[in-house]
Every structure is written in C-alpha cells, then in structure tokens.
Design a protein around this motif. Structure first.
Motif, PDB file in Angstrom:
ATOM      1  N   VAL A  23      -8.786  -0.529  -3.162  1.00 46.34           N
ATOM      2  CA  VAL A  23      -7.464  -0.862  -3.689  1.00 46.34           C
ATOM      3  C   VAL A  23      -7.617  -1.738  -4.917  1.00 46.34           C
ATOM      4  O   VAL A  23      -8.357  -2.722  -4.905  1.00 46.34           O
ATOM      5  N   ASP A  70      -5.021   7.996  -5.322  1.00 44.22           N
ATOM      6  CA  ASP A  70      -3.572   7.997  -5.207  1.00 44.22           C
ATOM      7  C   ASP A  70      -3.077   6.896  -6.137  1.00 44.22           C
ATOM      8  O   ASP A  70      -3.115   5.703  -5.777  1.00 44.22           O
ATOM      9  N   ASN A  72      -0.168   6.117  -7.039  1.00 43.03           N
ATOM     10  CA  ASN A  72       1.027   5.408  -6.551  1.00 43.03           C
ATOM     11  C   ASN A  72       0.643   4.209  -5.698  1.00 43.03           C
ATOM     12  O   ASN A  72       1.416   3.247  -5.584  1.00 43.03           O
ATOM     13  N   LYS A  73      -0.546   4.287  -5.100  1.00 40.90           N
ATOM     14  CA  LYS A  73      -1.035   3.202  -4.256  1.00 40.90           C
ATOM     15  C   LYS A  73      -2.170   2.423  -4.902  1.00 40.90           C
ATOM     16  O   LYS A  73      -2.747   1.534  -4.262  1.00 40.90           O
ATOM     17  N   ASN A  74      -2.497   2.752  -6.153  1.00 43.29           N
ATOM     18  CA  ASN A  74      -3.628   2.105  -6.838  1.00 43.29           C
ATOM     19  C   ASN A  74      -4.883   2.144  -5.972  1.00 43.29           C
ATOM     20  O   ASN A  74      -5.619   1.153  -5.861  1.00 43.29           O
ATOM     21  N   THR A  75      -5.129   3.272  -5.350  1.00 51.51           N
ATOM     22  CA  THR A  75      -6.229   3.401  -4.398  1.00 51.51           C
ATOM     23  C   THR A  75      -7.085   4.617  -4.719  1.00 51.51           C
ATOM     24  O   THR A  75      -6.561   5.678  -5.052  1.00 51.51           O
TER      25      THR A  75
END
Length: 121
Positions: A23, A70, A72-75
């Motif tokens: 993350v 992803d 959107n999740k900074n992952t």
C-alpha cells in the motif's frame, strides 16, 4: 515523501502460494517487487506500469508469479504460486517516478521495509 508498506509474507511449504500486497501513501507511477536472500544482492522480481497495461518479470518467476495493481486503493500485489525453497527472501515493494515498468532498482525512488517469505521443502 511516499511511504510503502508491504504485507502478506510468511512461511509456506514448497508448492504453496502467497499473495503480497503493498500500500502506497501517495501516488506513484511504475511499481515493482524485488527480493533479497540472505547474503545476496537485491534482485528484480516483477514490475508493472502506471496503468497496469504492461508488466515485466524475472525469468525465474515467469509462469509462477503475477503482479497487478489497483490504483483506486493505491495498492500493488504480487501473487506467488508454486513457491520453491529458492524463493525464500525478503521481498521489497518499490515505487518509481517513471511510468513504464522498470527492472533496474536504480530507477526506483521509494522503498518499503520488506516482508519475509520463507518456503520450506
């Protein structure tokens, strides 16, 4: 300053699977995974471009590992299948200001603290 935090490491038997996650506290572009076994240099494992459109893998993980992200999740994720004892290492997530997938650790600007993966035979 971007911070990267890895998770998902652990002990697994040969042939098993693990999924690492990283993350990011901020926006980065290309992301990568590297690994460092005890007493050895840090090696490139996999990388992904800023939009996930292209990936790159070290020969020794092709067909077994898959990198994805992803935004959107900074992952960013590393799915590791059919693990072998030689995959045992500390796995590091890295973030680059380049947009394309990078294989050279010198091209990465941000690093996580690492997560241990141990594969027993």
């Amino acid at each position: 300053q971007v911070q990267l935090v890895e998770s998902g490491g652990g002990l697994v038997q040969a042939g098993g699977s693990l999924r690492l996650a990283c993350v990011s506290s901020g926006s980065t572009y290309a992301m990568g995974w590297f690994r460092q076994a005890l007493g050895k240099e840090r090696d490139f494992v996999a990388a992904i471009s800023w939009n996930g459109g292209s990936t790159s893998y070290a020969d020794f993980v092709k067909g077994r590992f898959a990198i994805s992200r992803d935004n959107n999740k900074n992952t960013v994720y590393l799915q590791m299948n059919n693990l072998k004892p030689e995959d045992t290492a500390v796995y590091y997530c890295a973030g680059s200001l380049f947009t394309t997938a990078r294989t050279d650790l010198q091209e990465y600007d941000y690093w996580g603290q690492g997560t241990q993966v141990a594969v027993s035979s």
